[in-house]
Scaffold this active site. Structure first.
Site, PDB file in Angstrom:
ATOM      1  N   VAL A  29       0.302  -5.180 -19.250  1.00 58.33           N
ATOM      2  CA  VAL A  29      -0.389  -3.609 -19.055  1.00 58.33           C
ATOM      3  C   VAL A  29      -0.985  -3.411 -18.818  1.00 58.33           C
ATOM      4  CG1 VAL A  29       1.689  -2.151 -19.500  1.00 58.33           C
ATOM      5  CG2 VAL A  29       0.096  -3.200 -20.864  1.00 58.33           C
ATOM      6  N   CYS A  30      -1.994  -2.628 -18.758  1.00 55.44           N
ATOM      7  CA  CYS A  30      -4.178  -2.951 -17.970  1.00 55.44           C
ATOM      8  C   CYS A  30      -4.887  -3.144 -19.527  1.00 55.44           C
ATOM      9  CB  CYS A  30      -4.259  -1.802 -17.574  1.00 55.44           C
ATOM     10  SG  CYS A  30      -5.337  -0.804 -17.024  1.00 55.44           S
ATOM     11  N   PRO A  31      -4.964  -3.595 -19.776  1.00 51.52           N
ATOM     12  CA  PRO A  31      -5.927  -4.728 -19.161  1.00 51.52           C
ATOM     13  C   PRO A  31      -5.423  -6.041 -19.143  1.00 51.52           C
ATOM     14  CG  PRO A  31      -6.881  -4.945 -20.547  1.00 51.52           C
ATOM     15  CD  PRO A  31      -6.161  -3.514 -21.119  1.00 51.52           C
TER      16      PRO A  31
END
Lengths: 357, 80
Positions: free
Chosen positions: B17-19
């Site tokens: 998932v981000c980042p």
């Protein structure tokens, strides 16, 4: 508007909003975190432009008499604490309230888990075991500071009876003066940070709309216009996300669909459902819809992040959308304070997680 | 695939998932030698756009961004 009209309207506007969020990858957690962690300004530029469009749009509509501005009151204690908790939460959850919501539509299971956390945190803090905390931070020495407390006139363009402090009325100046100053500052910053980092979007018009990620300025303008249309039609406020998810779970638990103000419940709850649907449509068309999940540790991290976002949004009276996207364009001092602490919480957490060592 | 674009190393950040895809790519590139080629496998749309942008900004050469399937990209980076 009847209840049914409000629901349909919420779903449709939400779907358009969700489509734009997915195409533009519009996430404020990424926007604020990336300027620190990656020196990336692309999404921040989209956020700044959306604020600019809405600030001018809201004040224009209010000057024409089509809407009355409804800035949030300066609940300073709640907004500092709630904003900071929300900011920590969105980094752990890997997405702000709007980013998490649109990514559920992309099939990201981690965002779905974060969203469950957000709903639980919100219900627990609004009507459950933590309600005392939200209440304590809004009373006593943390009481709202109103225009009356400072002896200033609420000024023009505000909703009747509003005593909320804004950047304009605290200085007893015309709001348009500040709209002009902030507009010049944002435009200057956008020109200063121009070029270099834009995605080179090529292809036919339909490919550019449906297949590729949008340029930041297309996203910024589109979200600004959606916010204006929302305020114009709904009259009471512009866009919001966390209140809608609170209403969703609360209605499921209590079975009381009209427990709060019925209009708020219907409108925001159906808006967020529409966002998931619109983002899913955009993702499917673009070939970006896929059920996928990170490992167990990351899922747990995202759940805790979601919980903190829900708790923070209820304490601070709004999430990143309600404060930064909808509140700052109305020049609300409360939203500026809440927004600043959301960003601070984000930066402190991002520094600890990604930049140390 | 011709020999000059054969990846030296492969980094699979699918599911992340981000980042994390971006952060892990940056770390990996730093650990590699000049001229080596890194293939990043990613399924997160924002990172699929952001990684090439940030790699080019740091002076690395992005040889290819290939959308291999539904939300599934391969990015080939030549380390500066």
């Amino acid at each position: 508007m009847t209840d049914v009209e409000l629901m349909l309207y919420g779903l449709v506007v939400g779907a358009i909003f969700g489509f734009v969020l997915q195409r533009g990858r519009f996430c404020m957690n990424s926007a604020f975190r990336d300027i620190l962690v990656m020196k990336e300004y692309t999404l921040l530029k989209a956020v700044a432009l959306a604020i600019l469009v809405q600030m001018i749009g809201f004040h224009l509509m209010a000057t024409m008499g089509w809407i009355s501005l409804n800035p949030k009151p300066l609940l300073w204690g709640a907004m500092i604490v709630g904003g900071f908790i929300f900011g920590i939460g969105m980094v752990l959850a890997a997405g702000c309230a709007s980013g998490t919501t649109y990514r559920v539509g992309e099939g990201m299971v981690g965002s779905f888990v974060a969203l469950l956390g957000l709903m639980i945190g919100a219900v627990v803090t609004k009507v459950g075991a933590l309600a005392w905390l939200a209440a304590d931070l809004k009373s006593g020495i943390f009481k709202t500071i109103t225009t009356g407390d400072l002896g200033v006139d609420p000024g023009p363009l505000l909703k009747e009876g509003s005593t909320s402090l804004t950047l304009a009325n605290i200085f007893d100046l015309d709001p348009w003066i500040f709209v002009a100053i902030i507009a010049v500052v944002i435009l200057a910053a956008l020109v200063w940070k121009r070029g270099g980092e834009e995605t080179k979007v090529e292809g036919t018009l339909s490919e550019r709309i449906f297949k590729k990620g949008w340029n930041w300025w297309v996203t910024g303008i589109a979200i600004g216009i959606i916010g204006m249309i929302t305020f114009w039609t709904f009259k009471n406020y512009a866009l919001g996300i966390s209140g809608g998810w609170f209403g969703f779970l609360n209605a499921l638990i209590t079975g009381e669909l009209h427990r709060l103000s019925p209009e708020m419940l219907n409108w925001f709850t159906f808006l967020v459902i529409g966002v998931v649907g619109g983002a899913a449509i955009a993702a499917v068309i673009a070939g970006e819809f896929k059920l996928r999940a990170p490992d167990a540790r990351r899922l747990l991290q995202q759940f805790v992040g979601g919980l903190l976002m829900g708790i923070g949004a209820i304490i601070g009276t709004a999430c990143n959308i309600g404060h930064i996207l909808s509140g700052i364009p109305q020049l609300s001092l409360g939203s500026m304070l809440g927004g600043a602490f959301i960003i601070l919480g984000c930066w402190v957490t991002a520094y600890i997680m990604f930049m140390r060592g | 695939m011709s020999s000059d674009t054969k990846p030296t190393e492969v980094l699979d950040v699918r599911g992340e998932v981000c980042p994390y895809p971006d952060v892990k790519t940056q770390k990996k590139v730093k650990s590699m030698k000049s001229g080596e080629i890194l293939e990043v496998l990613v399924d997160y749309p924002l990172s699929a756009e952001r990684i090439p942008r940030s790699m080019e900004k740091s002076g690395h050469e992005v040889l290819k961004v290939d959308k291999k399937g539904t939300s599934d990209w391969s990015i080939l980076i030549k380390v500066k």
